[in-house]
Enzyme design. Structure first.
Site, PDB file in Angstrom:
ATOM      1  CG  HIS A  75      -0.206   0.023   2.517  1.00 45.69           C
ATOM      2  ND1 HIS A  75       0.216   1.182   3.117  1.00 45.69           N
ATOM      3  CD2 HIS A  75       0.207  -0.993   3.319  1.00 45.69           C
ATOM      4  CE1 HIS A  75       0.843   0.889   4.243  1.00 45.69           C
ATOM      5  NE2 HIS A  75       0.855  -0.428   4.387  1.00 45.69           N
ATOM      6  CB  CYS A  76       1.676   4.028  -1.461  1.00 43.03           C
ATOM      7  SG  CYS A  76       0.666   4.155  -2.943  1.00 43.03           S
ATOM      8  CG  HIS A  77      -1.049   9.353   1.103  1.00 37.78           C
ATOM      9  ND1 HIS A  77      -1.324   9.547   2.428  1.00 37.78           N
ATOM     10  CD2 HIS A  77      -1.746  10.283   0.429  1.00 37.78           C
ATOM     11  CE1 HIS A  77      -2.156  10.571   2.549  1.00 37.78           C
ATOM     12  NE2 HIS A  77      -2.419  11.043   1.353  1.00 37.78           N
TER      13      HIS A  77
END
Length: 137
Positions: free
Chosen positions: A47-49
């Site tokens: 995941h990322c932001h």
């Protein structure tokens, strides 16, 4: 913030190329592949932001050498636009029109962005399988 919408698009294409070539990206993907290849591990998660750029690139890099066809990978990546449509629209609505025009290409998931990663893999390694073996073994 880039000065024009076109500059924003160029910035995004270049960032997707760096998702393949940057040492930090290679290290992150090596970790993802080690985890995915470990029979004792749980299902991998990345995941990322926002979940569009690094996550989209990592997911494409994970699925492609496993034999998932490019059209399916692309459809999955572009579905991000459906999931982010409401929040992106709310953010853009609060911006002056000129800034919204420059911000929109950054917020979108676009085929040309993911294609830039695919093209970078092909140019540097030939195939995703070779990229995985060379960059992530």
């Amino acid at each position: 913030m880039p000065a024009t919408a076109e500059a924003s698009e160029r910035m995004m294409v270049e960032s997707y190329q760096r998702l393949v070539s940057a040492p930090s990206a290679s290290a992150a993907c090596r970790s993802l592949f080690r985890h995915a290849n470990d029979p004792g591990s749980h299902a991998p998660a990345c995941h990322c932001h926002v979940g569009k750029d690094r996550t989209g690139g990592a997911t494409a890099a994970l699925l492609t050498p496993l034999g998932v066809d490019r059209d399916t990978v692309m459809r999955d990546y572009l579905a991000t636009n459906d999931h982010l449509a409401a929040s992106n629209a709310a953010i853009l609505a609060k911006q002056p029109p000129e800034r919204a025009a420059r911000l929109n290409p950054i917020m979108d998931a676009r085929a040309e962005y993911l294609n830039a990663s695919f093209d970078e893999v092909k140019a540097r390694f030939g195939t995703f399988g070779a990229y995985r073996g060379t960059g992530w073994a």
